[in-house]
Write a protein that holds these residues in place. Structure first.
Motif, PDB file in Angstrom:
ATOM      1  N   VAL A  64      21.690 -67.591  22.625  1.00  0.00           N
ATOM      2  CA  VAL A  64      20.844 -67.687  21.436  1.00  0.00           C
ATOM      3  C   VAL A  64      19.916 -68.884  21.597  1.00  0.00           C
ATOM      4  O   VAL A  64      20.391 -69.995  21.850  1.00  0.00           O
ATOM      5  N   PRO A  65      18.612 -68.648  21.475  1.00  0.00           N
ATOM      6  CA  PRO A  65      17.673 -69.760  21.649  1.00  0.00           C
ATOM      7  C   PRO A  65      17.953 -70.897  20.678  1.00  0.00           C
ATOM      8  O   PRO A  65      18.261 -70.673  19.519  1.00  0.00           O
ATOM      9  N   GLY A  66      17.889 -72.054  21.172  1.00  0.00           N
ATOM     10  CA  GLY A  66      18.082 -73.241  20.350  1.00  0.00           C
ATOM     11  C   GLY A  66      17.063 -74.287  20.709  1.00  0.00           C
ATOM     12  O   GLY A  66      16.205 -74.635  19.923  1.00  0.00           O
ATOM     13  N   ARG A  67      17.173 -74.774  21.922  1.00  0.00           N
ATOM     14  CA  ARG A  67      16.304 -75.854  22.373  1.00  0.00           C
ATOM     15  C   ARG A  67      14.830 -75.444  22.368  1.00  0.00           C
ATOM     16  O   ARG A  67      13.972 -76.197  21.934  1.00  0.00           O
ATOM     17  N   SER A  68      14.515 -74.236  22.833  1.00  0.00           N
ATOM     18  CA  SER A  68      13.119 -73.802  22.885  1.00  0.00           C
ATOM     19  C   SER A  68      12.527 -73.694  21.486  1.00  0.00           C
ATOM     20  O   SER A  68      11.367 -74.045  21.264  1.00  0.00           O
ATOM     21  N   VAL A  69      13.331 -73.234  20.535  1.00  0.00           N
ATOM     22  CA  VAL A  69      12.870 -73.114  19.154  1.00  0.00           C
ATOM     23  C   VAL A  69      12.645 -74.494  18.559  1.00  0.00           C
ATOM     24  O   VAL A  69      11.641 -74.743  17.885  1.00  0.00           O
ATOM     25  N   THR A  70      13.556 -75.393  18.815  1.00  0.00           N
ATOM     26  CA  THR A  70      13.426 -76.767  18.319  1.00  0.00           C
ATOM     27  C   THR A  70      12.238 -77.465  18.969  1.00  0.00           C
ATOM     28  O   THR A  70      11.487 -78.169  18.295  1.00  0.00           O
ATOM     29  N   ASP A  71      12.055 -77.241  20.255  1.00  0.00           N
ATOM     30  CA  ASP A  71      10.910 -77.845  20.948  1.00  0.00           C
ATOM     31  C   ASP A  71       9.597 -77.337  20.369  1.00  0.00           C
ATOM     32  O   ASP A  71       8.657 -78.111  20.172  1.00  0.00           O
ATOM     33  N   PHE A  72       9.522 -76.021  20.083  1.00  0.00           N
ATOM     34  CA  PHE A  72       8.304 -75.475  19.481  1.00  0.00           C
ATOM     35  C   PHE A  72       8.036 -76.142  18.137  1.00  0.00           C
ATOM     36  O   PHE A  72       6.911 -76.515  17.828  1.00  0.00           O
ATOM     37  N   ARG A  73       9.073 -76.297  17.351  1.00  0.00           N
ATOM     38  CA  ARG A  73       8.931 -76.933  16.037  1.00  0.00           C
ATOM     39  C   ARG A  73       8.387 -78.348  16.183  1.00  0.00           C
ATOM     40  O   ARG A  73       7.470 -78.753  15.481  1.00  0.00           O
ATOM     41  N   ASN A  74       8.912 -79.108  17.128  1.00  0.00           N
ATOM     42  CA  ASN A  74       8.455 -80.486  17.329  1.00  0.00           C
ATOM     43  C   ASN A  74       6.997 -80.542  17.774  1.00  0.00           C
ATOM     44  O   ASN A  74       6.224 -81.377  17.291  1.00  0.00           O
ATOM     45  N   ILE A  75       6.621 -79.659  18.669  1.00  0.00           N
ATOM     46  CA  ILE A  75       5.230 -79.620  19.128  1.00  0.00           C
ATOM     47  C   ILE A  75       4.305 -79.241  17.971  1.00  0.00           C
ATOM     48  O   ILE A  75       3.267 -79.870  17.764  1.00  0.00           O
ATOM     49  N   ALA A  76       4.687 -78.217  17.210  1.00  0.00           N
ATOM     50  CA  ALA A  76       3.854 -77.762  16.104  1.00  0.00           C
ATOM     51  C   ALA A  76       3.687 -78.832  15.032  1.00  0.00           C
ATOM     52  O   ALA A  76       2.602 -79.015  14.488  1.00  0.00           O
ATOM     53  N   VAL A  77       4.732 -79.558  14.746  1.00  0.00           N
ATOM     54  CA  VAL A  77       4.662 -80.597  13.717  1.00  0.00           C
ATOM     55  C   VAL A  77       3.793 -81.772  14.180  1.00  0.00           C
ATOM     56  O   VAL A  77       2.977 -82.285  13.427  1.00  0.00           O
ATOM     57  N   HIS A  78       3.957 -82.150  15.428  1.00  0.00           N
ATOM     58  CA  HIS A  78       3.274 -83.360  15.900  1.00  0.00           C
ATOM     59  C   HIS A  78       1.871 -83.113  16.439  1.00  0.00           C
ATOM     60  O   HIS A  78       1.102 -84.063  16.574  1.00  0.00           O
ATOM     61  N   THR A  79       1.544 -81.867  16.741  1.00  0.00           N
ATOM     62  CA  THR A  79       0.198 -81.558  17.218  1.00  0.00           C
ATOM     63  C   THR A  79      -0.369 -80.379  16.426  1.00  0.00           C
ATOM     64  O   THR A  79      -0.972 -79.468  16.993  1.00  0.00           O
ATOM     65  N   TYR A  80      -0.203 -80.416  15.118  1.00  0.00           N
ATOM     66  CA  TYR A  80      -0.555 -79.291  14.259  1.00  0.00           C
ATOM     67  C   TYR A  80      -1.973 -78.789  14.494  1.00  0.00           C
ATOM     68  O   TYR A  80      -2.217 -77.583  14.526  1.00  0.00           O
ATOM     69  N   PHE A  81      -2.917 -79.679  14.665  1.00  0.00           N
ATOM     70  CA  PHE A  81      -4.312 -79.263  14.793  1.00  0.00           C
ATOM     71  C   PHE A  81      -4.606 -78.657  16.159  1.00  0.00           C
ATOM     72  O   PHE A  81      -5.704 -78.183  16.398  1.00  0.00           O
ATOM     73  N   GLU A  82      -3.626 -78.638  17.029  1.00  0.00           N
ATOM     74  CA  GLU A  82      -3.791 -78.053  18.355  1.00  0.00           C
ATOM     75  C   GLU A  82      -2.869 -76.848  18.553  1.00  0.00           C
ATOM     76  O   GLU A  82      -2.625 -76.442  19.682  1.00  0.00           O
ATOM     77  N   VAL A  83      -2.381 -76.280  17.482  1.00  0.00           N
ATOM     78  CA  VAL A  83      -1.487 -75.125  17.577  1.00  0.00           C
ATOM     79  C   VAL A  83      -2.236 -73.972  18.239  1.00  0.00           C
ATOM     80  O   VAL A  83      -3.373 -73.673  17.890  1.00  0.00           O
ATOM     81  N   ASP A  84      -1.601 -73.344  19.204  1.00  0.00           N
ATOM     82  CA  ASP A  84      -2.162 -72.170  19.863  1.00  0.00           C
ATOM     83  C   ASP A  84      -1.720 -70.955  19.045  1.00  0.00           C
ATOM     84  O   ASP A  84      -0.575 -70.501  19.149  1.00  0.00           O
ATOM     85  N   TRP A  85      -2.635 -70.430  18.242  1.00  0.00           N
ATOM     86  CA  TRP A  85      -2.286 -69.369  17.309  1.00  0.00           C
ATOM     87  C   TRP A  85      -1.930 -68.070  18.020  1.00  0.00           C
ATOM     88  O   TRP A  85      -1.200 -67.242  17.471  1.00  0.00           O
ATOM     89  N   SER A  86      -2.414 -67.891  19.254  1.00  0.00           N
ATOM     90  CA  SER A  86      -2.026 -66.686  19.993  1.00  0.00           C
ATOM     91  C   SER A  86      -0.534 -66.740  20.351  1.00  0.00           C
ATOM     92  O   SER A  86       0.140 -65.699  20.379  1.00  0.00           O
ATOM     93  N   ILE A  87      -0.019 -67.930  20.593  1.00  0.00           N
ATOM     94  CA  ILE A  87       1.422 -68.083  20.849  1.00  0.00           C
ATOM     95  C   ILE A  87       2.210 -67.807  19.572  1.00  0.00           C
ATOM     96  O   ILE A  87       3.223 -67.108  19.593  1.00  0.00           O
ATOM     97  N   VAL A  88       1.728 -68.329  18.464  1.00  0.00           N
ATOM     98  CA  VAL A  88       2.392 -68.081  17.179  1.00  0.00           C
ATOM     99  C   VAL A  88       2.408 -66.578  16.894  1.00  0.00           C
ATOM    100  O   VAL A  88       3.429 -66.027  16.473  1.00  0.00           O
ATOM    101  N   TRP A  89       1.285 -65.917  17.164  1.00  0.00           N
ATOM    102  CA  TRP A  89       1.209 -64.458  16.972  1.00  0.00           C
ATOM    103  C   TRP A  89       2.254 -63.737  17.827  1.00  0.00           C
ATOM    104  O   TRP A  89       2.978 -62.875  17.340  1.00  0.00           O
ATOM    105  N   ARG A  90       2.343 -64.087  19.091  1.00  0.00           N
ATOM    106  CA  ARG A  90       3.301 -63.426  19.983  1.00  0.00           C
ATOM    107  C   ARG A  90       4.741 -63.665  19.525  1.00  0.00           C
ATOM    108  O   ARG A  90       5.573 -62.753  19.567  1.00  0.00           O
TER     109      ARG A  90
END
Length: 123
Positions: free
Chosen positions: A65-91
């Motif tokens: 069950v994914p854990g670390r990858s999900v947490t890492d995504f959350r940290n990246i999204a929170v700290h670099t919000y204005f650089e979120v790659d929306w195509s990744i969010v879509w996928r």
């Protein structure tokens, strides 16, 4: 401290909500909608935050069950919000969340059957 099953339910419900948000839209409509983007991202942040709080014991018993990858995504999204790659969010919203929800539901049923049975009940 909250119990593991509550974090698992948070993640399942957030995955279900995000999947619902993109159900009737295509990627172009998603890219054009700040409302849908924000809603999906918020649910992904909930998933990441909850995943980071699940106990090491549960994570050890369920390494698939994914854990670390999900947490890492959350940290990246929170700290670099204005650089979120929306195509990744879509996928993530259109492919990965269904599988994640299924995995988490299986985990919840195995570890906390009473809670899992209540999850299917209307609120």
């Amino acid at each position: 401290m909250r119990r593991d099953e509550l974090y698992l339910v948070d993640m399942i419900e957030a995955a279900a909500a995000a999947t619902t948000f993109v159900r009737d839209v295509d990627e172009t409509a998603f890219a054009a909608s700040d409302l849908i983007q924000s809603a999906v991202l918020q649910k992904l942040l909930v998933i990441g935050e909850a995943a980071g709080r699940v106990s090491p014991e549960i994570r050890a018993r369920w390494p698939g069950v994914p854990g670390r990858s999900v947490t890492d995504f959350r940290n990246i999204a929170v700290h670099t919000y204005f650089e979120v790659d929306w195509s990744i969010v879509w996928r993530i919203a259109t492919t990965a969340l269904r599988e994640l929800q299924e995995q988490l539901t299986m985990l919840l049923k195995a570890e906390f059957p009473l809670v899992a049975s209540q999850l299917d009940q209307p609120h």
